[in-house]
Each structure stands twice: as C-alpha cells, then as structure tokens.
Write a protein that holds these residues in place. Structure first.
Motif, PDB file in Angstrom:
ATOM      1  N   GLU A  36       3.179   9.679  53.602  1.00 35.35           N
ATOM      2  CA  GLU A  36       2.921  10.961  54.044  1.00 35.35           C
ATOM      3  C   GLU A  36       3.983  11.723  54.954  1.00 35.35           C
ATOM      4  O   GLU A  36       4.153  12.692  54.949  1.00 35.35           O
ATOM      5  CB  GLU A  36       1.489  10.805  55.085  1.00 35.35           C
ATOM      6  N   ALA A  37       4.820  10.751  55.317  1.00 33.54           N
ATOM      7  CA  ALA A  37       5.810  11.447  56.177  1.00 33.54           C
ATOM      8  C   ALA A  37       7.012  10.452  55.988  1.00 33.54           C
ATOM      9  O   ALA A  37       6.969   9.278  56.115  1.00 33.54           O
ATOM     10  CB  ALA A  37       5.592  11.793  57.627  1.00 33.54           C
ATOM     11  N   MET A  38       8.280  11.077  55.971  1.00 25.96           N
ATOM     12  CA  MET A  38       9.672  10.398  56.115  1.00 25.96           C
ATOM     13  C   MET A  38      10.229  11.213  57.313  1.00 25.96           C
ATOM     14  O   MET A  38      10.758  12.214  57.336  1.00 25.96           O
ATOM     15  CB  MET A  38      10.463  10.617  54.907  1.00 25.96           C
ATOM     16  N   VAL A  39      10.632  10.199  58.276  1.00 24.63           N
ATOM     17  CA  VAL A  39      11.249  10.548  59.556  1.00 24.63           C
ATOM     18  C   VAL A  39      12.968  10.158  59.396  1.00 24.63           C
ATOM     19  O   VAL A  39      13.193   8.958  59.209  1.00 24.63           O
ATOM     20  CB  VAL A  39      10.797   9.876  60.744  1.00 24.63           C
ATOM     21  N   VAL A  40      13.592  11.207  59.453  1.00 23.20           N
ATOM     22  CA  VAL A  40      15.142  10.845  59.283  1.00 23.20           C
ATOM     23  C   VAL A  40      15.677  11.361  60.590  1.00 23.20           C
ATOM     24  O   VAL A  40      15.599  12.366  61.446  1.00 23.20           O
ATOM     25  CB  VAL A  40      15.852  11.432  58.249  1.00 23.20           C
ATOM     26  N   ASP A  41      16.777  10.506  61.141  1.00 19.68           N
ATOM     27  CA  ASP A  41      17.567  10.917  62.503  1.00 19.68           C
ATOM     28  C   ASP A  41      19.135  11.337  61.904  1.00 19.68           C
ATOM     29  O   ASP A  41      19.313  12.294  61.587  1.00 19.68           O
ATOM     30  CB  ASP A  41      17.531   9.906  63.388  1.00 19.68           C
ATOM     31  N   ALA A  42      19.812  10.335  61.655  1.00 18.24           N
ATOM     32  CA  ALA A  42      21.299  10.563  61.677  1.00 18.24           C
ATOM     33  C   ALA A  42      21.879   9.569  60.643  1.00 18.24           C
ATOM     34  O   ALA A  42      21.418   8.291  60.334  1.00 18.24           O
ATOM     35  CB  ALA A  42      22.048  10.645  62.825  1.00 18.24           C
ATOM     36  N   GLN A  43      22.968   9.997  59.725  1.00 19.69           N
ATOM     37  CA  GLN A  43      23.530   9.072  58.962  1.00 19.69           C
ATOM     38  C   GLN A  43      22.940   8.499  57.654  1.00 19.69           C
ATOM     39  O   GLN A  43      21.874   8.086  57.760  1.00 19.69           O
ATOM     40  CB  GLN A  43      24.004   7.742  59.794  1.00 19.69           C
ATOM     41  N   CYS A  44      23.538   8.688  56.777  1.00 23.43           N
ATOM     42  CA  CYS A  44      23.137   8.231  55.263  1.00 23.43           C
ATOM     43  C   CYS A  44      21.785   8.788  54.843  1.00 23.43           C
ATOM     44  O   CYS A  44      21.040   7.918  54.023  1.00 23.43           O
ATOM     45  CB  CYS A  44      23.052   6.598  55.459  1.00 23.43           C
ATOM     46  N   ILE A  45      21.707  10.149  55.427  1.00 25.89           N
ATOM     47  CA  ILE A  45      20.509  10.743  54.978  1.00 25.89           C
ATOM     48  C   ILE A  45      20.877  11.635  53.850  1.00 25.89           C
ATOM     49  O   ILE A  45      21.755  12.343  53.801  1.00 25.89           O
ATOM     50  CB  ILE A  45      19.995  11.692  56.059  1.00 25.89           C
ATOM     51  N   MET A  46      20.242  11.203  52.492  1.00 22.90           N
ATOM     52  CA  MET A  46      20.872  12.127  51.146  1.00 22.90           C
ATOM     53  C   MET A  46      20.164  13.424  51.311  1.00 22.90           C
ATOM     54  O   MET A  46      18.754  13.616  51.610  1.00 22.90           O
ATOM     55  CB  MET A  46      20.356  11.498  50.159  1.00 22.90           C
ATOM     56  N   PRO A  47      20.844  14.672  51.464  1.00 17.49           N
ATOM     57  CA  PRO A  47      20.149  16.043  51.350  1.00 17.49           C
ATOM     58  C   PRO A  47      19.303  16.052  50.328  1.00 17.49           C
ATOM     59  O   PRO A  47      18.073  16.943  50.369  1.00 17.49           O
ATOM     60  CB  PRO A  47      21.285  16.883  51.153  1.00 17.49           C
ATOM     61  N   GLY A  48      19.396  15.139  49.107  1.00 12.41           N
ATOM     62  CA  GLY A  48      18.535  14.935  47.805  1.00 12.41           C
ATOM     63  C   GLY A  48      17.051  14.898  48.339  1.00 12.41           C
ATOM     64  O   GLY A  48      16.287  15.213  47.452  1.00 12.41           O
ATOM     65  N   LEU A  49      16.796  14.229  49.562  1.00  8.55           N
ATOM     66  CA  LEU A  49      15.453  13.875  49.620  1.00  8.55           C
ATOM     67  C   LEU A  49      14.477  15.025  49.948  1.00  8.55           C
ATOM     68  O   LEU A  49      13.374  15.065  49.282  1.00  8.55           O
ATOM     69  CB  LEU A  49      15.317  13.350  51.239  1.00  8.55           C
TER      70      LEU A  49
END
Ligand code: NFS
Ligand code: SF4
Length: 642
Positions: A326-339
C-alpha cells in the motif's frame, strides 16, 4: 537473451522479474544491461569534470593516448582527486545521518521531540567513557550532555574528534597522529576535502591519498560510530531476535507498508503508528498492518524489533511489483529514483520523509524530530486509505520465507559468551582463535549491485570462508543476502568446517539455542561500527593492535561509495578489505599500487603505513582464498597455531 536466473539467486526476485517483463515494467536489472559496455575512462577513473576547460579524458593504460588534461593534470592526479571526491560522497550521508540522530537525541532530552531514551545502559556507559558524572544524574540531563559533546564534532575548529577518542584503539591513534590525519570536525574535514579536489587546488597524489585515509576516519567515527551509539541510546541496544527473510514476508491479507532507506527515526515511528492503528486495518477487512523492511531501514527495525526483511538493494523495485504494497516509505540513501515509475503502475504510494531529500514522482510527508508522530500517523493513514484500491488481479507474492537470527550487538555477543566464562567473556572466543578452531573473523558487508548476480558473490565468499572455519560477521545488504540463503540460521552450519561448527554449537547450546548461525548479523551499514568495536575489544583483550588480528573485511557486491568509505576506515585500522566490483582507480598505477600494495615502483602503500590494503577480486572463491592467506600470515606473526 538474458535469463532471470543469471540476474539474481533470489527465486522470489526471479519470479517478479518475469512478472515485470509481462507487465512491461522496467527495472534496474534491465537498465544495467543497457549500460554495457561501460566507458573505460569512467571505469578506470581518468575522466575529469572538475572545470569547464574539460571534460578531459587521459590515458587509462599508461601509454596510448593523451597523457595530461588541459591544465596539465596527470592520470595519477585525476584518479586520486576523483577517488577522494567519491569517498567524500560515501562519508557525507553517514555524517548527515549522525547529525540527524544527534539533533533528535538533543530535542528528546529537552522534551521537544516524541521519542524516549530506551537505551539507558548505553547512555550511562557512553557518559562514563566521556568522563561525565553519571551517578544520580537524570537520564535527560545526561543525554543532553552527551549530545552536546557530539555536537562539538561538527563545530570545533581544532583538536581531535571526540568520537574518535571515544572509540579508537590507542595504537591506531598513534599511527594516525604520526601521519597527521586525525580529524577534528566532520563538517570542516568534508569542506576541506572538497576544497582539496577543486580545480587548481591539491594535485599531490600522496597528499590526496592521505586525505582519503583521513576521510575514512571521519566516516568511521563521526559517521558510523556516532550514529550507532546515539541510536542505541534512543532506541535501545539490539539483542538476539528471530525473523523472516524474502518477498514472502509481504502478506496478502494485510495492509503492507515497506520501509526503505536508513534513518530509524522515520521507520521506528511508522512501526509505532502501525501498531497504534492496527485495528483500523481490521475495520477495512484486512488482518492488520504488516511492516516489511528493505535495505538498511530493514536492518535497523530487524535488529531492534525483529521486523522481517522483504529484499535488499538491487531488487527494491520488485517489492512494489508484488502489487501488494500500500505504501513504500523512503528516507535517505540507496533509494532508486526508478521506484517512482514502478509505483505509478500500481496503487502503491511512494512517500519520501526527509525535508531535504525529495524524490521526483513521490509524495512527501515531512519528518522533523518534533513532528515525528504527525508524520508516522499520516503515513500509516495514507497506506490504510490505499488498501481498498489494491487490484487483486495484479497481486503476486512469491511464496516462502527463510528464518534468520539477528541482533548481534557486541553487548549481545559478550552476553552469549558469558555463559561460558562469566569473569572473562571474550576469553572463550580468543581461545578458539588461538587453537585455530576459529581460523579468523571476516566481516561480509556492503551492497548488492545489478552488475553482479544478486546475492551470489556475497554468499559464495561467505560459504568458502565458513568451510575454512572462518567466523563471519555481517551487515548491510550483504547480511540480507546471507539471510535469504539460510546463512543467518543454525541450518547454515552445514556449510561450516567441523571445528567452527563445534564452536558455534557449543556457544549456542550454552544459551538454550540449537547453535549460533555461521554468520552473525550485526546490523545496518552504520553498524559496521559494531564490527569495529568487536575488533578493538578483541585486540585490547589480547594485548595486540587491531592491525595484527587475523581478520579481514569483504564487500563482494559493492555498489555504493559508502562501501568504499567504510572500507577506507577499516584499511586505516590495518584491516584488509576485499571488494568484488572494482573502484575507479586502475587508471593510475600510483593510486592502485598504494592501495593494493601490488608490486610496482611506487614505494608507499597503505599496507606499510596502516597494516591493511585493498583486495580487488571479482571471483568469490579466489577472494576468500586471498583473505585466508592473509589471515594465516597474521596468525603466524602472532605465533598462533596454523
Ligand atoms: Ni550500505 Fe545500507 Fe545496502 Fe549498500 Fe545501500 S542500503 S548503507 S550502501 S546497498 S549495503
Ligand atoms: Fe581538465 Fe584540469 Fe579541468 Fe580536470 S581540472 S577538466 S583535467 S582542465
């Protein structure tokens, strides 16, 4: 034709890659292929973009082609400058991480932020080590004093970093002092390093290399150690937990929220609010709210809360392709913009949380220490609202999970060993090392990288070492590779040499467990500090310097500059570090020889100065054998049984 079985060992990820292809969704695995072949100038580090006279590309094989950039810079100078710049980019995210936890602790101590100090013992032990009065002092007051001392590491204009003095071994400090690389203030050192690399500033490659080693110390103490210590004060020191790995931890009948990134102040609050609002999920017809982890946010929640892990870096996009988040929460580092592109194909809301890290295509809920509860509640409520939007026809969760143990802080390891010797807990471990029942200790750390078959190199290196009675400690996404493949569970003992298996069984059984797993999961990448603490504790107890210990570090599937800055930190302590994906240094014979100590005319190497070197080896079995060779060499020097 590329087969999914060539891209990853993880069968769940393989299944989802097939689904992605059927649904025409692009992932990092496919994009990695599109980038081949890679530019040789970039791969070897000889492309310079530091000013507008360029970009300049100089010879990468020493003879053919242009020898100098427009300004006259040589390959050695360009490579050394580029490497320092890369190491700064590895260090800075951890230093920012430390600064954020520092401010959260400070505001918590001042009653302004809705967190509590759960790690009372850690706070008292650090307070004591910093020379503060701890007896009878209120926790909040002590926490504030500790935070203010940490803050000096971002402010003082001279002197030595407080956290270095707190955590480093005396022998190491001596070495660094002689070389004049003791850092004082993380921000100052980062600014100084960027200044060195700027066009027309430093061009002496040896001085640039020492700058790299200094940056490794900033990474180690005001990045890794500071983050771990303050997080343990706020959230508690990890203890042994059991958990589950693989995509199967995403549960169809639940409202699923993935936490991804690194900052536990965000993920802990999302977890807290998922528990508070669990009944609202039931009112929607779900069985409850299920939190799963990705990358190091997974490690933080796994270590302290036993939260299960869906996947590691390279396959982060595939978690969304299950159609059940339902959700993916991202903060910092190693987050692919492709998400963001993947999330668009589903009902999943991608939510960023840090005020200064925004993701194109994601929605944003601001985290600040004061508004942490507001953020946690808002994120969980948004996930609940998306549950009715889930398209059942798109849901496909690969079946199966694997059990794993984690939570091996140094405190936990000592406590486990204390059942064998309460007076001197480290002694049983040291005796096992001395007799050769444990040949040595290797840390398997770092990432996965779509250039390498996912989890393959990480697990192959680990298995070869275990077979040779080397004890493995693990962190980061590499630990996830081991977890997914059963090496964080006592079942993994089947891969161990007999002597190691016996030691792990004895310690495990003394603690009411079937055995300890062959790889001890020590946490996230900032928790490489825990591995360092273990080495310093072992060295101090044995009366030797860390550089003399029969140990090594290995990052078989490194992708992030963070893996390189962490590696630099360990080399500075005198620990050999293996990487499976080469750093861009081979364009400079000087830099390559200085770091790898491979023969050449360049006289000064990190091996001579610090006692540790870089080992580049793509073949996992060969890499393991090289590390074993070095471990045996160090055992001999200590006069241990070989
Ligand atoms: Ni470490 Fe953790 Fe994973 Fe690599 Fe990225 S998440 S900080 S950098 S990929 S291990
Ligand atoms: Fe070229 Fe020198 Fe400018 Fe780099 S700094 S781009 S080598 S002119």
């Amino acid at each position: 034709q590329v087969l999914v079985t060539d891209l990853t060992m993880d069968t769940g990820v393989q299944e989802l890659l097939v689904k992605a292809e059927l649904e025409n969704i692009e992932t990092a695995f496919q994009r990695a292929k599109e980038q081949e072949p890679h530019c040789k100038f970039g791969l070897t580090g000889v492309c310079c973009r530091r000013c507008l006279q360029g970009p300049c590309r100089v010879t990468f094989n020493g003879n053919k082609g242009v020898k100098r950039g427009v300004c006259g810079a040589t390959a050695d100078q360009i490579v050394a400058r580029n490497l320092l710049s890369l190491i700064v980019e590895g260090t800075t995210p951890h230093v920012e991480h430390a600064r954020e936890i520092l401010h959260t602790l400070l505001e918590t101590a001042e009653g302004k932020a809705p967190y509590e100090i759960k790690g009372k013992e850690k706070l008292i032990s650090i307070g004591k080590k910093l020379g503060l009065t701890v007896d009878g002092v209120e926790l909040d007051k002590l926490a504030k004093e500790v935070a203010l001392i940490a803050l000096q590491d971002f402010q003082q204009q001279s002197g030595v970093s407080n956290w270095l003095r707190l955590r480093a071994q005396d022998q190491s400090i001596e070495t660094w002092k002689k070389l004049n690389i003791l850092p004082s203030n993380a921000h100052l050192e980062i600014a100084n390093a960027i200044n060195k690399t700027a066009m027309g500033c430093e061009s002496d490659p040896v001085s640039l290399l020492l700058g790299i080693m200094k940056m490794g110390l900033v990474e180690g103490y005001d990045g890794l150690h500071l983050s771990t210590d303050l997080q343990d004060i706020l959230f508690g020191t990890p203890r042994l937990v059991k958990t589950q790995y693989r995509m199967g931890v995403i549960k169809e009948e639940y409202v699923n929220i993935a936490v991804h990134g690194h900052i536990p102040m965000v993920s802990e609050k999302v977890l807290e609010w998922s528990r508070k609002l669990n009944n609202e999920a039931k009112a929607l017809g779900a069985k409850g709210i299920n939190i799963v982890g990705i990358c190091c946010s997974a490690n933080e929640l796994l270590m302290r809360q036993g939260v299960s892990v869906a996947t590691n870096y390279a396959s982060q996009e595939l978690a969304i392709i299950t159609g059940a988040l339902e959700a993916m929460v991202v903060d910092a580092q190693c987050i692919m913009p492709g998400l963001a592109q993947v999330a668009e194909c589903y009902h999943t809301e991608l939510i960023s949380a840090l005020p200064n890290i925004k993701i194109e295509g994601a929605s944003h809920v601001d985290w600040t220490p004061e508004d942490a509860d507001k953020m946690g509640e808002e994120i969980v409520r948004r996930a609940l609202a998306h549950y009715p939007e889930r398209d059942q026809s798109k849901v496909q969760i690969p079946a199966g999970t694997v059990e794993a143990y984690a939570g091996f802080s140094v405190e936990q390891i000592v406590e486990l060993l204390a059942t064998l010797n309460g007076q001197d807990p480290l002694l049983p471990l040291i005796e096992a090392i001395a007799t050769g029942d444990i040949l040595g200790v290797v840390a398997i750390v770092g990432c996965t990288n779509p250039k390498v078959k996912q989890d393959w190199a990480n697990t192959e290196v680990a298995k070869e070492l275990m077979r040779n009675n080397v004890l493995i400690v693990a962190s980061g996404c590499s630990a996830h590779s081991l977890g997914k493949n059963g090496l964080l569970s006592p079942d993994g003992l089947q891969y161990c040499g007999e002597k190691l298996a016996n030691v792990l069984t004895a310690i495990g059984q003394a603690n009411g467990l079937p055995a300890l797993p062959p790889a001890l999961h020590m946490g996230s990448c900032v928790d490489n500090s825990r591995i360092d603490d273990l080495l310093v504790a072992l060295g101090d107890r044995m009366g030797v310097a860390v550089r003399e210990l029969p140990v090594a570090g290995s990052s078989p599937e490194n992708h992030s500059p963070k893996a390189l800055s962490i590696g630099t930190f360990f080399i500075a302590q005198g620990v050999d570090v293996h990487i499976g994906v080469n750093a861009p240094i081979t364009g400079s014979p000087l830099v390559e020889q200085a770091l790898t100590a491979n023969k050449g005319e360049f006289p000064v190497t990190t091996d001579e100065l610090f006692g540790g070197k870089l080992i580049y080896e793509a073949d996992p079995i060969q890499a393991a054998q090289t590390m074993i060779g070095r471990i045996i060499q160090k055992r001999k020097a200590l006069g241990l049984v070989c």
